[in-house]
Design a protein around this motif. Structure first.
Motif, PDB file in Angstrom:
ATOM      1  N   THR A   1      55.754  95.338  -9.025  1.00  0.00           N
ATOM      2  CA  THR A   1      56.692  94.864  -8.016  1.00  0.00           C
ATOM      3  C   THR A   1      57.988  95.647  -8.059  1.00  0.00           C
ATOM      4  O   THR A   1      58.195  96.493  -8.922  1.00  0.00           O
ATOM      5  CB  THR A   1      56.969  93.355  -8.212  1.00  0.00           C
ATOM      6  N   GLY A   2      58.836  95.328  -7.135  1.00  0.00           N
ATOM      7  CA  GLY A   2      60.152  95.942  -7.068  1.00  0.00           C
ATOM      8  C   GLY A   2      61.148  95.156  -7.907  1.00  0.00           C
ATOM      9  O   GLY A   2      60.767  94.281  -8.693  1.00  0.00           O
TER      10      GLY A   2
ATOM     11  N   ASP B   1      69.767  95.622  -9.868  1.00  0.00           N
ATOM     12  CA  ASP B   1      68.727  96.593  -9.535  1.00  0.00           C
ATOM     13  C   ASP B   1      68.769  96.954  -8.055  1.00  0.00           C
ATOM     14  O   ASP B   1      68.455  98.070  -7.674  1.00  0.00           O
ATOM     15  CB  ASP B   1      67.345  96.043  -9.892  1.00  0.00           C
ATOM     16  N   CYS B   2      69.128  95.991  -7.224  1.00  0.00           N
ATOM     17  CA  CYS B   2      69.228  96.249  -5.773  1.00  0.00           C
ATOM     18  C   CYS B   2      70.645  96.635  -5.374  1.00  0.00           C
ATOM     19  O   CYS B   2      70.855  97.455  -4.501  1.00  0.00           O
ATOM     20  CB  CYS B   2      68.839  94.997  -4.978  1.00  0.00           C
TER      21      CYS B   2
ATOM     22  N   HIS C   1      56.716  99.722   1.541  1.00  0.00           N
ATOM     23  CA  HIS C   1      56.201  98.374   1.781  1.00  0.00           C
ATOM     24  C   HIS C   1      55.097  98.356   2.840  1.00  0.00           C
ATOM     25  O   HIS C   1      54.761  97.296   3.371  1.00  0.00           O
ATOM     26  CB  HIS C   1      57.346  97.458   2.218  1.00  0.00           C
TER      27      HIS C   1
ATOM     28  N   HIS D   1      59.232  89.522  -4.715  1.00  0.00           N
ATOM     29  CA  HIS D   1      59.221  90.297  -5.949  1.00  0.00           C
ATOM     30  C   HIS D   1      59.012  89.407  -7.172  1.00  0.00           C
ATOM     31  O   HIS D   1      58.263  89.752  -8.083  1.00  0.00           O
ATOM     32  CB  HIS D   1      60.509  91.099  -6.093  1.00  0.00           C
TER      33      HIS D   1
ATOM     34  N   CYS E   1      62.857  89.067   0.044  1.00  0.00           N
ATOM     35  CA  CYS E   1      62.693  90.159  -0.930  1.00  0.00           C
ATOM     36  C   CYS E   1      62.602  89.615  -2.350  1.00  0.00           C
ATOM     37  O   CYS E   1      61.640  89.884  -3.079  1.00  0.00           O
ATOM     38  CB  CYS E   1      63.877  91.121  -0.859  1.00  0.00           C
TER      39      CYS E   1
END
Length: 134
Positions: free
Chosen positions: A121-122, A128-129, A54, A111, A107
């Motif tokens: 993007t993340g 996913d996280c 980041h 995103h 976050c």
């Protein structure tokens, strides 16, 4: 005279481009795991996070109370996102909101805004996280 002025302007521009950013550079920590503060109940698994991934962002985008000079404090400190109660989950002062609010300073918000703008993007989905606990 014009040549000297041109050389001076180019030199000043190069100093601005290469020297000034190093005055404000912060050596961000590497990979880390984001966990809820002590005493808070976490319903999903901790999140693997890379500050290095980041570095293109301005630190103050996420660390919004940072003055650009002093130590960057943890999100869960008093006066920032210290509310870990279930009732306060949707309040801007909650630890949950720091990472999940719709605002582009969180976050998930950032995103999703990037995804909507069709930029790389993340993750934008819970799993996913927060991978399933093993």
């Amino acid at each position: 005279m014009k040549k000297t002025l041109l050389i001076s302007m180019v030199t000043a521009a190069l100093v601005c481009v290469f020297a000034l950013p190093s005055l404000y550079a912060v050596d961000a920590p590497g990979d880390m795991v984001l966990k809820a503060p002590a005493g808070a109940k976490m319903t999903k698994s901790p999140v693997a996070f890379s500050h290095k991934g980041h570095t293109a962002l301005d630190c103050a985008k996420c660390h919004h109370k940072w003055d650009g000079k002093g130590e960057i404090k943890n999100c869960s400190v008093e006066g920032c996102h210290a509310d870990t109660s279930k009732e306060g989950k949707k309040k801007p002062t909650s630890f949950y909101s720091a990472f999940h609010a719709k605002a582009d300073t969180s976050c998930v918000g950032c995103h999703k805004a990037m995804k909507k703008a069709k930029k790389a993007t993340g993750p934008t989905k819970c799993g996913d996280c927060h991978p399933k606990k093993k």
